[in-house]
Design a protein around this motif. Structure first.
Motif, PDB file in Angstrom:
ATOM      1  N   ARG A   1       7.799 -21.465  17.720  1.00 21.59           N
ATOM      2  CA  ARG A   1       6.736 -21.717  18.763  1.00 21.59           C
ATOM      3  C   ARG A   1       7.361 -22.018  20.087  1.00 21.59           C
ATOM      4  NH1 ARG A   1       2.367 -25.575  17.309  1.00 21.59           N
ATOM      5  NH2 ARG A   1       0.793 -24.075  18.085  1.00 21.59           N
ATOM      6  N   PRO A   2       8.035 -21.323  20.615  1.00 21.26           N
ATOM      7  CA  PRO A   2       8.482 -21.694  22.096  1.00 21.26           C
ATOM      8  C   PRO A   2       7.603 -21.871  22.999  1.00 21.26           C
ATOM      9  CG  PRO A   2       9.034 -19.237  21.163  1.00 21.26           C
ATOM     10  CD  PRO A   2       8.532 -19.815  20.286  1.00 21.26           C
ATOM     11  N   GLU A   3       6.692 -21.189  22.831  1.00 21.52           N
ATOM     12  CA  GLU A   3       5.678 -21.324  24.086  1.00 21.52           C
ATOM     13  C   GLU A   3       4.917 -22.245  24.093  1.00 21.52           C
ATOM     14  OE1 GLU A   3       3.193 -20.498  20.367  1.00 21.52           O
ATOM     15  OE2 GLU A   3       5.152 -19.732  21.239  1.00 21.52           O
ATOM     16  N   ARG A   4       5.025 -23.366  23.055  1.00 22.53           N
ATOM     17  CA  ARG A   4       4.709 -24.932  22.810  1.00 22.53           C
ATOM     18  C   ARG A   4       5.801 -25.665  22.721  1.00 22.53           C
ATOM     19  NH1 ARG A   4      -0.159 -25.927  24.464  1.00 22.53           N
ATOM     20  NH2 ARG A   4      -0.209 -27.599  22.847  1.00 22.53           N
ATOM     21  N   ARG A   5       6.925 -25.161  23.191  1.00 13.57           N
ATOM     22  CA  ARG A   5       8.181 -26.102  22.927  1.00 13.57           C
ATOM     23  C   ARG A   5       8.183 -26.617  21.627  1.00 13.57           C
ATOM     24  NH1 ARG A   5       9.317 -29.707  28.281  1.00 13.57           N
ATOM     25  NH2 ARG A   5       9.977 -27.771  29.903  1.00 13.57           N
ATOM     26  N   ASN A   6       7.947 -25.601  20.698  1.00  7.67           N
ATOM     27  CA  ASN A   6       8.171 -25.937  19.217  1.00  7.67           C
ATOM     28  C   ASN A   6       7.179 -27.251  18.793  1.00  7.67           C
ATOM     29  OD1 ASN A   6       9.722 -23.693  18.799  1.00  7.67           O
ATOM     30  ND2 ASN A   6      11.376 -24.661  19.574  1.00  7.67           N
ATOM     31  N   ALA A   7       6.139 -27.504  19.381  1.00  2.00           N
ATOM     32  CA  ALA A   7       5.429 -28.528  18.992  1.00  2.00           C
ATOM     33  C   ALA A   7       4.852 -28.439  17.647  1.00  2.00           C
ATOM     34  CB  ALA A   7       4.265 -28.733  19.995  1.00  2.00           C
TER      35      ALA A   7
ATOM     36  N   VAL B   1      22.829 -26.483   1.403  1.00  2.00           N
ATOM     37  CA  VAL B   1      22.644 -27.085   2.543  1.00  2.00           C
ATOM     38  C   VAL B   1      21.263 -26.461   3.383  1.00  2.00           C
ATOM     39  CG1 VAL B   1      23.495 -28.303   4.886  1.00  2.00           C
ATOM     40  CG2 VAL B   1      24.786 -27.566   2.754  1.00  2.00           C
ATOM     41  N   ALA B   2      20.805 -27.127   4.439  1.00  2.00           N
ATOM     42  CA  ALA B   2      19.554 -26.492   5.106  1.00  2.00           C
ATOM     43  C   ALA B   2      19.885 -26.969   6.721  1.00  2.00           C
ATOM     44  CB  ALA B   2      18.069 -27.058   4.802  1.00  2.00           C
ATOM     45  N   VAL B   3      19.749 -26.205   7.507  1.00  2.00           N
ATOM     46  CA  VAL B   3      19.790 -26.649   8.958  1.00  2.00           C
ATOM     47  C   VAL B   3      18.297 -26.105   9.650  1.00  2.00           C
ATOM     48  CG1 VAL B   3      20.752 -25.859  11.107  1.00  2.00           C
ATOM     49  CG2 VAL B   3      22.173 -25.805   9.041  1.00  2.00           C
ATOM     50  N   ILE B   4      18.030 -27.105  10.173  1.00  2.00           N
ATOM     51  CA  ILE B   4      16.662 -27.168  10.934  1.00  2.00           C
ATOM     52  C   ILE B   4      16.897 -26.900  12.584  1.00  2.00           C
ATOM     53  CG2 ILE B   4      15.904 -29.484  10.779  1.00  2.00           C
ATOM     54  CD1 ILE B   4      12.986 -28.825  10.387  1.00  2.00           C
ATOM     55  N   THR B   5      16.141 -26.090  13.108  1.00  2.00           N
ATOM     56  CA  THR B   5      16.122 -26.025  14.709  1.00  2.00           C
ATOM     57  C   THR B   5      15.068 -25.370  15.243  1.00  2.00           C
ATOM     58  OG1 THR B   5      17.779 -25.115  16.199  1.00  2.00           O
ATOM     59  CG2 THR B   5      17.001 -23.557  14.340  1.00  2.00           C
ATOM     60  N   GLY B   6      15.082 -25.176  16.325  1.00  2.00           N
ATOM     61  CA  GLY B   6      14.079 -24.668  17.044  1.00  2.00           C
ATOM     62  C   GLY B   6      14.357 -23.633  17.815  1.00  2.00           C
ATOM     63  N   ARG B   7      13.458 -22.449  18.054  1.00  2.00           N
ATOM     64  CA  ARG B   7      13.723 -21.082  18.795  1.00  2.00           C
ATOM     65  C   ARG B   7      13.276 -21.424  20.424  1.00  2.00           C
ATOM     66  NH1 ARG B   7      12.587 -16.089  14.931  1.00  2.00           N
ATOM     67  NH2 ARG B   7      14.460 -16.266  13.615  1.00  2.00           N
ATOM     68  N   GLY B   8      14.008 -20.712  21.027  1.00  2.00           N
ATOM     69  CA  GLY B   8      13.559 -20.499  22.586  1.00  2.00           C
ATOM     70  C   GLY B   8      13.991 -21.737  23.481  1.00  2.00           C
ATOM     71  N   GLY B   9      15.108 -22.272  23.087  1.00  2.00           N
ATOM     72  CA  GLY B   9      15.931 -23.158  23.798  1.00  2.00           C
ATOM     73  C   GLY B   9      15.486 -24.610  23.862  1.00  2.00           C
ATOM     74  N   SER B  10      14.468 -24.913  22.787  1.00  2.00           N
ATOM     75  CA  SER B  10      14.185 -26.433  22.628  1.00  2.00           C
ATOM     76  C   SER B  10      13.924 -26.660  21.097  1.00  2.00           C
ATOM     77  CB  SER B  10      12.478 -26.485  23.344  1.00  2.00           C
ATOM     78  OG  SER B  10      12.306 -27.922  23.132  1.00  2.00           O
ATOM     79  N   PHE B  11      14.518 -28.006  20.744  1.00  2.00           N
ATOM     80  CA  PHE B  11      14.268 -28.304  19.309  1.00  2.00           C
ATOM     81  C   PHE B  11      12.660 -28.504  18.668  1.00  2.00           C
ATOM     82  CE2 PHE B  11      14.557 -31.476  16.030  1.00  2.00           C
ATOM     83  CZ  PHE B  11      15.030 -30.877  15.062  1.00  2.00           C
ATOM     84  N   CYS B  12      12.241 -29.395  19.392  1.00  2.00           N
ATOM     85  CA  CYS B  12      10.738 -29.857  19.189  1.00  2.00           C
ATOM     86  C   CYS B  12      10.407 -30.888  20.139  1.00  2.00           C
ATOM     87  CB  CYS B  12      10.687 -30.298  17.691  1.00  2.00           C
ATOM     88  SG  CYS B  12       9.068 -30.899  17.357  1.00  2.00           S
ATOM     89  N   SER B  13       9.367 -30.663  20.628  1.00  2.00           N
ATOM     90  CA  SER B  13       8.567 -31.819  21.458  1.00  2.00           C
ATOM     91  C   SER B  13       7.715 -32.738  21.159  1.00  2.00           C
ATOM     92  CB  SER B  13       7.958 -30.916  22.802  1.00  2.00           C
ATOM     93  OG  SER B  13       6.900 -29.859  22.007  1.00  2.00           O
ATOM     94  N   GLY B  14       7.693 -32.649  19.616  1.00  2.00           N
ATOM     95  CA  GLY B  14       6.771 -33.640  18.844  1.00  2.00           C
ATOM     96  C   GLY B  14       5.585 -32.785  18.327  1.00  2.00           C
ATOM     97  N   MET B  15       4.452 -33.702  18.285  1.00  2.00           N
ATOM     98  CA  MET B  15       3.122 -33.402  17.893  1.00  2.00           C
ATOM     99  C   MET B  15       2.322 -32.313  18.886  1.00  2.00           C
ATOM    100  SD  MET B  15      -0.095 -35.624  16.786  1.00  2.00           S
ATOM    101  CE  MET B  15      -0.168 -36.569  18.140  1.00  2.00           C
ATOM    102  N   ASP B  16       1.893 -31.387  18.329  1.00  2.00           N
ATOM    103  CA  ASP B  16       1.061 -30.404  19.012  1.00  2.00           C
ATOM    104  C   ASP B  16      -0.096 -31.214  19.630  1.00  2.00           C
ATOM    105  OD1 ASP B  16      -0.472 -28.477  20.208  1.00  2.00           O
ATOM    106  OD2 ASP B  16       0.188 -26.789  18.970  1.00  2.00           O
TER     107      ASP B  16
END
Length: 257
Positions: free
Chosen positions: A23-29, A53-68
């Motif tokens: 959800r890069p348009e929401r900074r992966n909220a 193993v699992a890897v968790i990441t965010g697309r679009g240059g941001s990991f996660c900005s928290g709650m939407d």
């Protein structure tokens, strides 16, 4: 995210499961849909013996900005019963979970990273728990986990001021395991994941379990509590395979049993 795309992209790379908030348009909220998708992926991780193993990441240059927050105002909650925020903060998987952090890991995004066993971050990534500046409390594990990962006084300073911590500073205090160049966090996390996945899966899972549980064991019960857990692995087929492979100077072929 364009029409038809999923809020979380799941990809298998050999024995590694890559979970990318998309959800890069929401900074992966994170909203409820994201939490459900992550929870489902982690269930698949633990259920599938081919995944280690699992890897968790965010697309679009941001990991996660928290709650939407927009979704929250519409009645959407990102916490799942028994699983917590993002489907993981209250119930992490049995297998190792690595955060690959680019850009911002703030508020719930920082708590998501803290719920992971290991953190790989780009040099320009930023962590933070700014809840006090918003009249909130970091109740999805941030206040519990941060002081367990870095010195308590340092954690308390960031918690009480809401200040942001740069990745190099986080690495200095031991919060971040490995630093990567900007844009390289995922590849660096995958390299770390492959190092882990090369080892015996039962040994890896039990080692993670003991490391996580042992701090809560009474001092006089440590060895009695650890013994049956260690013996369950020592008596496995993989333990015998590991010994044989060492003696025969070859790479072991793990069966996961």
């Amino acid at each position: 995210m364009s029409a038809g795309e999923q809020p979380v992209a799941i990809e298998r790379r050999g024995a590694v499961l890559v979970i990318a908030i998309n959800r890069p348009e929401r900074r992966n909220a994170v909203d409820a849909a994201v939490s459900c998708a992550i929870a489902g992926a982690l269930d698949d991780l633990d259920a599938d013996p081919a995944l280690r193993v699992a890897v968790i990441t965010g697309r679009g240059g941001s990991f996660c900005s928290g709650m939407d927050l927009k979704a929250f105002l519409e009645g959407d909650r990102p916490e799942l019963p028994g699983r917590g925020f993002a489907g993981v903060t209250e119930s992490p998987p049995a297998k190792p979970l690595i955060a690959a952090v680019e850009g911002f890991a703030l508020a719930g995004g920082c708590e998501l990273a803290l719920a992971c066993d290991l953190i790989v971050a780009a040099e320009d990534a930023v962590f933070g728990l700014p809840e006090v500046a918003r009249g909130l409390v970091a109740g999805s594990g941030g206040l519990v986990r941060l002081p367990r990962r870095i010195p308590q006084a340092i954690a308390l300073e960031y918690v009480l001021t809401g200040a942001r911590m740069t990745a190099p500073v986080a690495h200095h205090w031991g919060l971040v395991n490995r630093l990567a160049s900007s844009g390289g966090a995922l590849e660096a996390a995958l390299a770390l994941a492959e190092e882990i996945a090369a080892n015996a899966p039962l040994s890896v899972m039990m080692s993670k379990r003991i490391v996580r549980e042992a701090p809560g064991w009474p001092e006089n019960e440590i060895w009695d509590r650890q013994r049956p857990l260690a013996e369950a692995v020592i008596g496995s087929e993989d333990a015998r395979e590991g010994a044989r492979a060492f003696a025969e100077k070859r790479i072991p072929e793990w069966a996961g049993r």
